[in-house]
Design a protein around this motif. Structure first.
Motif, PDB file in Angstrom:
ATOM      1  N   PRO A 202       0.830  -1.212   0.000  1.00 25.40           N
ATOM      2  CA  PRO A 202       0.000   0.000   0.000  1.00 25.40           C
ATOM      3  C   PRO A 202       0.865   1.262   0.000  1.00 25.40           C
ATOM      4  O   PRO A 202       1.955   1.278   0.557  1.00 25.40           O
ATOM      5  N   GLY A 203       0.366   2.287  -0.636  1.00 23.37           N
ATOM      6  CA  GLY A 203       1.093   3.548  -0.696  1.00 23.37           C
ATOM      7  C   GLY A 203       1.023   4.136  -2.090  1.00 23.37           C
ATOM      8  O   GLY A 203       0.427   3.565  -3.004  1.00 23.37           O
ATOM      9  N   ARG A 272       2.800   7.201   2.224  1.00 24.38           N
ATOM     10  CA  ARG A 272       1.536   6.600   2.666  1.00 24.38           C
ATOM     11  C   ARG A 272       0.828   7.553   3.601  1.00 24.38           C
ATOM     12  O   ARG A 272       1.463   8.421   4.224  1.00 24.38           O
ATOM     13  N   VAL A 277      -1.551   4.260   8.234  1.00 23.96           N
ATOM     14  CA  VAL A 277      -0.466   3.409   8.722  1.00 23.96           C
ATOM     15  C   VAL A 277      -0.638   3.119  10.205  1.00 23.96           C
ATOM     16  O   VAL A 277      -0.487   1.978  10.663  1.00 23.96           O
TER      17      VAL A 277
END
Length: 553
Positions: A202-203, A272, A277
């Motif tokens: 993810p990011g 991110r 996070v």
């Protein structure tokens, strides 16, 4: 009997919760560290994946450019190396340009194709305003091994997007360099390859040029120019592999890191959403805070209950002791407990009773002592016969007025009175009559001055009046009033009527009077002038220097 010790044991048991809270904080810290390490690894993987995809994308584009450069249309469209461009037929240039446009239309990654001869002159292009590429100085000699030239990515104003230019050599059939093929690549086509929604961590991924301009990103509008903070970019590059928290391009509060690609001269930034996070970490933190808050509420409830049974009575004892210390001895506490606090309350009441008895005795003795002290104080500053201030008090008042003048520059005046022929009156009618005259003159002085002024007996039949905030002219009016009132009074002695007059000296304070003695000397000289002028008069000293007093009448 329920002892206070048992209640303190309960409090000690609650104190054992502190180690458990410490363990909770340690676990909280470890969870935060693990989260930070995890997001760092994910961001590194994201930059590595993006770098690999960029290299694959670039290899394909170079391959497409090489295929185009080896086509017969391009090779035959260029003049031989020993011929100038001016000798190239225009028809061949148009055909070559048509061919380049047809190739460009088939390859959506290419914005422009341009062919240059060996001398660097443009032969044909798919664009009306072709781009130029600055080739190395040893370009003809290095084509066999280093035939590819990559122009750093930049924002292309002509096409309104980020672009990357590459140049490959065009070789003849016998492997002789004839020219160069320049391809302007559209970096927008790289956007889908920067991140795989299913395989990549993810990011978001951003590609930046050396000036911090965002060229392309996985979630960035490539039709708009966006600037990345240059100072932030420098900090990211100075700490490779270490994430920082900053205001990102895709998230208001982002965490990310950067990696530089030397081959393409771009910087890869992976970021991110920091809230995303740390969402699990925040959830754990909130649970921890709820737990701690619950424990605090429980302990507060227990402490409140303990306070009602222990601290409450102690506070009542403290308030009662404070009242006694403040002088209120009418204090008595209710005694309803059978424990240690109840015993302490009973002892306190006994102590208060004894203090009340002792206080009554002390107050009676203190009142008598205060009356004596007040009498002594009055006697120490007043003249016993006239009730005016005495000589020592006069000196203190005069010194205070001089100091006050130095601070505020507020003027004041001094009167010195002397009863005319007082010695003759005293010898003729006796000391009793003389004392009555002194008392009457003192009474006139008190009635003639204001409450802020001072009247004192200087000695014998001499008096001093200090007129505060009064000029010499105003003081002369006061002196004349005193003189006339004294002159109008009559005294009876041995069947005779006695008239008394006074002579008055007046002086206003001036800065050259350094001490009270100096001012008294000046007013004494003024009194002497009044007597020398015939007595029963007031004389004001307006001169700068005083005359020496020759005699005392």
């Amino acid at each position: 009997m329920k002892s206070i010790k048992s209640k303190l044991v309960i409090f000690a048991v609650l104190a054992t919760l502190i180690p458990s809270l410490g363990l909770g904080l340690l676990s909280f810290r470890q969870n935060e560290t693990q989260t930070s390490e995890k997001v760092t690894n994910q961001l590194l993987a994201l930059t590595n994946d993006a770098s690999r995809e960029m290299e694959l994308w670039m290899d394909k584009r170079v391959h497409e450019a090489n295929v185009t450069a080896t086509s017969s249309a391009v090779i035959e469209g260029l003049p031989a190396p020993n011929r100038s461009q001016t000798n190239t037929p225009v028809k061949n240039s148009r055909a070559l340009a048509h061919y380049l446009r047809s190739v460009q239309e088939k390859l959506d990654t290419i914005l422009e194709l341009t062919v240059m001869d060996a001398a660097g002159q443009i032969v044909a292009s798919s664009a009306q305003t072709p781009a130029t590429v600055k080739l190395p100085k040893d370009w003809p000699g290095s084509t066999a091994t280093e035939g590819l030239v990559i122009v750093p990515a930049r924002w292309n104003e002509l096409y309104g997007t980020a672009s990357l230019s590459i140049a490959v050599p065009v070789l003849s059939y016998d492997n002789i360099i004839k020219g160069t093929l320049v391809a302007v690549l559209d970096l927008r086509t790289l956007q889908p390859h920067l991140k795989n929604d299913t395989k990549s961590p993810p990011g978001e991924v951003l590609l930046l040029d050396s000036d911090g301009m965002i060229l392309v990103g996985s979630q960035v509008d490539t039709g708009k120019r966006m600037q990345f903070d240059v100072s932030l970019l420098q900090r990211l590059l100075a700490q490779p592999g270490k994430p920082l928290v900053f205001e990102g391009a895709t998230h208001q509060d982002a965490i990310g890191l950067a990696d530089a690609s030397r081959e393409l001269a771009v910087t890869i930034v992976a970021e991110r959403d920091r809230a995303e996070v740390y969402s699990a970490w925040i959830e754990f933190r909130n649970m921890f805070l709820v737990l701690v808050s619950s424990l605090v509420l429980i302990m507060a409830a227990v402490a409140f209950k303990m306070g009602r049974s222990i601290v409450g009575p102690l506070q009542r004892l403290i308030r009662a002791a404070d009242r006694i210390a403040a002088g209120d001895l009418d204090v008595r506490l209710t005694d309803k407990r059978n424990d240690e606090l109840g015993h302490l309350t009973r002892v306190f009441n006994q102590m208060a009773d004894r203090l009340r008895c002792s206080h009554a005795e002390i107050m009676a003795a203190n009142e008598a002592m205060q009356q004596q002290n007040q009498m002594l104080e009055t006697l120490s500053i007043t003249d016993s016969l006239t009730g005016l201030y005495n000589r020592s008090k006069l000196d203190a008042i005069l010194a205070d007025q001089l100091a006050r003048f130095k601070r505020t520059q507020r003027q004041f005046s001094l009167l010195m009175l002397d009863i005319d022929h007082f010695k003759t009156l005293n010898d003729t009618y006796g000391h009793v009559t003389g004392d009555e005259v002194l008392t009457s003159v003192a009474r006139i002085l008190l009635q003639s001055v204001r409450s802020i002024d001072y009247a004192a007996r200087y000695g014998g039949d001499e008096f001093i009046v200090i007129l505060v905030e009064t000029s010499a002219d105003q003081a002369q009016k006061t002196a004349e009033r005193i003189r006339s009132q004294v002159a109008n009074m009559r005294y009876s002695a041995d069947g005779s009527t006695i008239a008394v007059t006074v002579s008055i000296g007046i002086v206003q304070y001036r800065p050259d009077y350094a001490t009270p003695t100096t001012m008294l000397a000046r007013v004494d000289n003024a009194l002497y002038e009044a007597k020398r002028g015939g007595r029963n008069r007031a004389y004001c000293d307006h001169q700068e220097t005083a005359k020496p007093r020759e005699l005392n009448l």
